[in-house]
Design a protein around this motif. Structure first.
Motif, short mmCIF file in Angstrom:
data_model
loop_
_atom_site.label_atom_id
_atom_site.label_comp_id
_atom_site.label_asym_id
_atom_site.label_seq_id
_atom_site.Cartn_x
_atom_site.Cartn_y
_atom_site.Cartn_z
N ILE A 1 0.59 -0.14 -0.05
CA ILE A 1 0.05 -0.08 -0.03
C ILE A 1 1.41 0.46 -0.06
CG2 ILE A 1 -1.48 -0.75 0.68
CD1 ILE A 1 -1.86 -0.25 0.31
N LEU A 2 1.30 0.37 -1.72
CA LEU A 2 2.10 1.46 -0.62
C LEU A 2 2.14 0.51 0.50
CD1 LEU A 2 -0.81 3.74 -1.53
CD2 LEU A 2 1.39 4.18 -1.75
N VAL B 1 -0.05 -4.49 -1.57
CA VAL B 1 -0.91 -3.52 -2.23
C VAL B 1 0.04 -2.66 -3.20
CG1 VAL B 1 -2.43 -1.48 -2.52
CG2 VAL B 1 -2.91 -3.47 -0.59
N PHE B 2 1.04 -1.87 -2.60
CA PHE B 2 1.76 -1.08 -3.39
C PHE B 2 3.25 -1.67 -3.33
CE2 PHE B 2 -1.71 1.47 -1.73
CZ PHE B 2 -2.15 1.73 -3.11
N ALA C 1 -7.48 -5.41 -5.00
CA ALA C 1 -8.80 -6.25 -5.23
C ALA C 1 -8.44 -7.61 -6.29
CB ALA C 1 -9.99 -5.37 -5.74
N THR C 2 -7.72 -8.50 -5.91
CA THR C 2 -7.39 -9.38 -6.81
C THR C 2 -7.67 -10.78 -6.41
OG1 THR C 2 -5.10 -9.57 -6.12
CG2 THR C 2 -5.52 -8.14 -7.73
N GLY C 3 -8.14 -10.93 -5.31
CA GLY C 3 -8.38 -12.18 -4.71
C GLY C 3 -9.09 -12.31 -3.16
N CYS D 1 -9.46 0.40 -0.99
CA CYS D 1 -9.58 -0.84 -1.78
C CYS D 1 -8.99 -0.36 -2.91
CB CYS D 1 -10.81 -1.14 -1.68
SG CYS D 1 -11.29 -2.55 -2.90
N VAL D 2 -8.07 -0.72 -3.45
CA VAL D 2 -7.13 0.00 -4.64
C VAL D 2 -7.67 -1.10 -5.78
CG1 VAL D 2 -5.25 1.14 -3.49
CG2 VAL D 2 -5.22 -1.14 -4.01
N ASP D 3 -8.76 -0.79 -6.44
CA ASP D 3 -9.37 -1.63 -7.38
C ASP D 3 -8.65 -1.42 -8.59
OD1 ASP D 3 -10.48 0.61 -7.29
OD2 ASP D 3 -12.51 0.11 -8.13
#
Length: 369
Positions: free
Chosen positions: A2-3, A7-8, A48-50, A79-81
């Motif tokens: 997330i970064l 995520v990120f 958001a991949t699984g 939620c980074v779609d």
């Protein structure tokens, strides 16, 4: 996270920094008014991949749940779609999963008072700022990202979205005047490059538009997967979901790799994959119990440990499943709960984007503005 965990996680070639050092030196730019209001602002997200698994929970979600309980913090959990769209073969998946991920955030106890849960694609300001950042960033930086180079090297289809991914990641950070980004020990370099992009833009327009966030190094170690060899990941199929049906959890736990020690042999918790995963979510009492039984060994084999694992997983996450199902099936109620946070986040994003437009001298003829 997330970064972020998860995520990120675009990794850049360290050589790309050398060509940017001179152009990212701090200059005396005109200051601008930021949206900060006294509290520490954190930002992170999950792609958001699984299904969300224990690795996501342990590495990214649980720490953010804890941060959200501190009134001195303001947490923006995304939620980074958009980030999940880079895989053409699974381009519809982020849209299918985003509601369940946001429902999970709420079910697990994220504190919405003064904090925000947002969906990345609800904020067009992120895309606008990513364009401004990209126009001040050398293309070579993106071409040297490990995610892009690895895709090419492994014969995978590398989309333009994957090439552009680092810029979108940087925009996620700067669009909300984020101050602190939780990252793993091996991920601080990602934030350094996001900071470089912000400096490049600020220096180009000679205005202090984008805030440079600081990395908060998480001491949380990477969670091992059920194969006992690699980190837990959906792509390795070695993950254990949080809210899957009990039968699926049992099936996944049975797959956890063990050694050949017998029922009565003492076992080392530090090398036991079952225990390593177990302690990421179990209570202190349950952890102490399994540790003691494994070390003694007598009458306690890996089959017993796996049964205790399933029982504790059901005890911990089963209590949240009812809330999860409620939010999953009551989208309008969920939207209402998110609105105060959405209003704050849009205020930040609008302010940052307007700063960028003014610094660029862009005009508007929209009567609605």
């Amino acid at each position: 996270m997330i970064l972020f965990q998860l995520v990120f996680t675009v990794v850049f070639d360290i050589r790309s920094s050398r060509s940017m050092k001179e152009s990212t030196q701090i200059t005396k730019n005109k200051p601008t008014q930021k949206t900060l209001e006294g509290r520490k602002r954190f930002l992170t997200g999950v792609k958001a991949t699984g299904q969300i698994h224990l690795g996501n929970y342990f590495g990214a979600i649980k720490p953010m749940m804890e941060l959200s309980q501190n009134i001195e913090n303001e947490v923006i959990l995304m939620c980074v779609d958009w980030h999940g769209l880079t895989n053409r073969s699974k381009i519809l998946l982020p849209g299918e999963l985003s509601h369940s991920i946001i429902s999970l955030y709420l079910a697990l106890g994220f504190n919405l008072k003064g904090n925000s849960i947002i969906l990345q694609s609800d904020f067009p300001q992120i895309q606008e700022n990513s364009w401004y950042l990209s126009c001040s960033t050398a293309a070579g930086l993106l071409e040297r990202s490990h995610a892009y180079k690895d895709a090419i090297a492994n014969g995978k289809e590398a989309t333009a979205g994957l090439l552009y991914y680092p810029v979108l990641m940087a925009s996620d950070i700067v669009t909300f005047d984020s101050q602190f980004i939780p990252v793993g020990k091996d991920q601080n370099q990602h934030l350094e490059y996001a900071s470089d992009m912000a400096k490049l833009f600020n220096n180009l327009v000679e205005t202090d538009v984008y805030l440079e966030a600081q990395g908060v190094i998480q001491e949380t170690p990477t969670l091992i997967g059920t194969d006992g060899d690699r980190k837990m990941s959906k792509s390795y199929n070695n993950d254990i979901p949080i809210f899957a049906a009990k039968k699926e959890i049992e099936k996944k736990v049975k797959e956890i790799k063990t050694d050949s020690k017998g029922l009565d042999d003492p076992k080392d918790p530090n090398t036991c994959t079952i225990f390593q995963i177990f302690q990421s979510f179990a209570s202190e009492e349950a952890i102490s119990y399994m540790k003691e039984r494994l070390e003694k060994g007598t009458g306690y084999g890996y089959g017993h440990a796996k049964k205790d694992f399933v029982d504790e997983h059901e005890r911990v996450f089963g209590s949240f499943r009812e809330k999860y199902d409620f939010y999953l099936n009551n989208k309008n109620t969920l939207k209402e709960l998110l609105q105060p946070g959405y209003e704050r986040a849009h205020k930040y994003a609008d302010s940052v984007t307007e700063r960028a437009r003014m610094a660029l001298g862009l005009k508007s003829y929209n009567k609605l503005k």
